[in-house]
Design a protein around this motif. Structure first.
Motif, PDB file in Angstrom:
ATOM      1  N   GLN A 221       0.831  -1.205   0.000  1.00 55.18           N
ATOM      2  CA  GLN A 221       0.000   0.000   0.000  1.00 55.18           C
ATOM      3  C   GLN A 221       0.866   1.255   0.000  1.00 55.18           C
ATOM      4  O   GLN A 221       0.610   2.213  -0.740  1.00 55.18           O
ATOM      5  N   LEU A 222       1.903   1.248   0.836  1.00 50.47           N
ATOM      6  CA  LEU A 222       2.804   2.404   0.913  1.00 50.47           C
ATOM      7  C   LEU A 222       3.524   2.604  -0.415  1.00 50.47           C
ATOM      8  O   LEU A 222       3.623   3.731  -0.912  1.00 50.47           O
ATOM      9  N   ILE A 223       4.020   1.518  -0.993  1.00 45.77           N
ATOM     10  CA  ILE A 223       4.720   1.617  -2.281  1.00 45.77           C
ATOM     11  C   ILE A 223       3.792   2.185  -3.348  1.00 45.77           C
ATOM     12  O   ILE A 223       4.188   3.048  -4.150  1.00 45.77           O
ATOM     13  N   GLN A 229       2.636   9.224  -6.292  1.00 45.72           N
ATOM     14  CA  GLN A 229       3.016  10.552  -5.810  1.00 45.72           C
ATOM     15  C   GLN A 229       1.912  11.142  -4.935  1.00 45.72           C
ATOM     16  O   GLN A 229       1.495  12.295  -5.099  1.00 45.72           O
ATOM     17  N   ALA A 230       1.472  10.337  -3.994  1.00 44.23           N
ATOM     18  CA  ALA A 230       0.426  10.753  -3.063  1.00 44.23           C
ATOM     19  C   ALA A 230       0.927  11.900  -2.192  1.00 44.23           C
ATOM     20  O   ALA A 230       2.135  12.140  -2.055  1.00 44.23           O
ATOM     21  N   SER A 231      -0.003  12.590  -1.583  1.00 42.67           N
ATOM     22  CA  SER A 231       0.348  13.720  -0.718  1.00 42.67           C
ATOM     23  C   SER A 231       0.942  13.212   0.595  1.00 42.67           C
ATOM     24  O   SER A 231       0.764  12.043   0.972  1.00 42.67           O
ATOM     25  N   THR A 232       1.627  14.115   1.278  1.00 43.63           N
ATOM     26  CA  THR A 232       2.175  13.778   2.593  1.00 43.63           C
ATOM     27  C   THR A 232       1.056  13.351   3.542  1.00 43.63           C
ATOM     28  O   THR A 232       1.237  12.435   4.354  1.00 43.63           O
ATOM     29  N   GLU A 236       1.005   9.896   5.523  1.00 42.31           N
ATOM     30  CA  GLU A 236       0.959   9.952   6.989  1.00 42.31           C
ATOM     31  C   GLU A 236      -0.218   9.130   7.521  1.00 42.31           C
ATOM     32  O   GLU A 236      -0.104   8.439   8.534  1.00 42.31           O
ATOM     33  N   ASP A 237      -1.353   9.174   6.810  1.00 43.29           N
ATOM     34  CA  ASP A 237      -2.516   8.391   7.225  1.00 43.29           C
ATOM     35  C   ASP A 237      -2.202   6.900   7.236  1.00 43.29           C
ATOM     36  O   ASP A 237      -2.599   6.172   8.160  1.00 43.29           O
ATOM     37  N   ALA A 270       9.208  12.832   9.129  1.00 43.82           N
ATOM     38  CA  ALA A 270       9.998  11.742   8.551  1.00 43.82           C
ATOM     39  C   ALA A 270       9.748  11.625   7.056  1.00 43.82           C
ATOM     40  O   ALA A 270      10.691  11.467   6.260  1.00 43.82           O
ATOM     41  N   VAL A 271       8.481  11.715   6.650  1.00 40.81           N
ATOM     42  CA  VAL A 271       8.135  11.612   5.227  1.00 40.81           C
ATOM     43  C   VAL A 271       8.725  12.781   4.452  1.00 40.81           C
ATOM     44  O   VAL A 271       9.276  12.614   3.360  1.00 40.81           O
ATOM     45  N   MET A 272       8.648  13.979   5.017  1.00 42.77           N
ATOM     46  CA  MET A 272       9.154  15.164   4.328  1.00 42.77           C
ATOM     47  C   MET A 272      10.673  15.129   4.209  1.00 42.77           C
ATOM     48  O   MET A 272      11.239  15.499   3.174  1.00 42.77           O
TER      49      MET A 272
END
Length: 417
Positions: A221-223, A229-232, A236-237, A270-272
């Motif tokens: 799912q994350l990949i 190019q999903a949003s932050t 995060e969700d 962390a994502v940013m």
């Protein structure tokens, strides 16, 4: 995490890495060479190179692997171009590059030169064996930061000429490896060699770490989110849905190998910091080292409910920016169960704000009453529930409604997965 021989118990949930010290002339540790010992077959492939570096960063921890010391990683030629190297700070790693087979052509040797030059440009240091001193590798020699002289493979009468040749033709630091006797050490020290590795100093020590790995479905799912190019916010969700995924990400990004000067304690940060490209690399490597099923579903489900419930309760009383930390307290409140170790030890491998740690370790601070109320909701203890709710000045209706929302949210996540 402990230095120990690998055992059969919980083998699927363990990473075992051997490290051997490289010492200076004062016998202080200069760095460590790492070897993957998580599987019985010690095959050396591009995939195993990536797994070793990934496991060292994500699971074994900076203390076990030498804290601020550099690490030497053996590479295959295929792995030198691997995306996993984008996940590590170049100053932390020395790449040990093998020479080609004895029958390699000059063209084959030259074909690897651009890859080696690119690694040096990116800041990686390269180490070679004494084979790089052969005439065919003349173009590689200027790229060497370290040259290892194998004391078991070089005739004693050739050692001094080789040392002199390196000094005259390269800028590399010499390492005497496979040093097994005091005589070998004294001979190399007399020639001015400053770094040593071998059984005479130290045998490889096993570093064993317990792991928690997300389910493959969640990683996929994350990949997919990253590839789209999903949003932050969307990423995060997902991290909020799976405590094992978020735990692994925070532990990785705060590892010494990543090279940050400050600790990252929020999922969004962390994502940013990581960015989509590196996040994809990390998730792909996590997928290759994961099992079909991750942490026991009941534990993960309870952790997610706790996180969401704490987030909802905190929203009633605390500033918005504190709600994220309330969620973290909830999902990480079961790390001891996930890792099968005391909470204090479990938290050593992930950076968390002091307020979060106070709640998890000492049941103190701003989040402690929320965690206590959350646990009371699970227990069915009416007296404890009433006491905790009253302490926060929350009505039964507010708490029950938040609990139902949290349960429904967690159930919807399980359905989506």
């Amino acid at each position: 995490m402990t230095a120990a021989e690998p055992g059969a118990e919980d083998a699927d949930n363990q990473v075992v890495i051997a490290r051997q010290a490289i010492l200076d002339e004062n016998r202080a540790v200069f760095g460590y060479e790492l070897f993957d010992r998580s599987t019985a077959a010690h095959s050396h492939t591009a995939a195993s190179d990536a797994a070793l570096l990934f496991n060292a960063l994500c699971y074994a921890g900076s203390e076990a692997l030498g804290s601020k010391k550099i690490v030497f990683i053996n590479c295959t030629h295929e792995s030198l171009a691997g995306g996993h190297l984008e996940l590590v700070h170049p100053e932390k790693v020395v790449l040990e590059v093998p020479t080609l087979a004895a029958n390699a052509t000059p063209e084959q040797i030259e074909q690897l030169l651009p890859t080696l030059q690119a690694l040096r440009t990116r800041g990686f240091r390269l180490a070679f064996s004494q084979d790089v001193l052969r005439r065919a590798y003349g173009s590689w020699l200027p790229l060497a930061n370290f040259i290892k002289l194998n004391m078991l493979a070089i005739k004693p009468e050739l050692i001094e000429p080789l040392v002199k040749y390196v000094r005259a033709n390269a800028q590399a630091t010499l390492i005497a490896e496979k040093v097994e006797t005091a005589e070998q050490h004294e001979r190399m020290a007399a020639l001015g060699v400053k770094l040593f590795q071998g059984y005479w100093f130290a045998r490889p020590a096993m570093v064993k770490a317990q792991t928690i790995r997300p389910s493959q479905a969640t990683i996929i799912q994350l990949i997919n989110l990253v590839r789209q190019q999903a949003s932050t916010d969307e990423i995060e969700d997902l991290l909020k849905k799976d405590p094992t995924l978020s735990f692994n990400l925070l532990r990785f990004i705060n590892s010494s190998g990543f090279g940050l000067s400050c600790e990252i304690t929020s999922f969004r940060h962390a994502v940013m910091i990581l960015g989509l490209k590196k996040l994809f690399r990390w998730a792909a490597l996590l997928l290759t080292t994961s099992r079909k099923d991750g942490t026991a579903p009941a534990v993960g489900q309870t952790a997610v409910v706790r996180g969401r419930l704490m987030e909802l309760l905190a929203a009633e009383l605390l500033p918005k920016e504190e709600c994220d930390n309330a969620f973290v307290v909830g999902v990480f409140s079961m790390l001891d169960s996930m890792l099968n170790m005391p909470m204090e030890r479990a938290l050593e491998s992930v950076a968390l704000p002091d307020s979060v740690q106070q709640a998890l370790l000492h049941n103190q601070g701003v989040f402690a009453p929320f965690l206590e109320l959350t646990k009371a909701c699970e227990s069915g203890d009416d007296a404890a529930f009433a006491r905790c709710a009253e302490a926060l000045h929350l009505s039964n209706r507010q708490v029950n409604w938040a609990h139902l929302q949290a349960l429904a949210w967690a159930e919807s996540l399980a359905t989506e997965a």
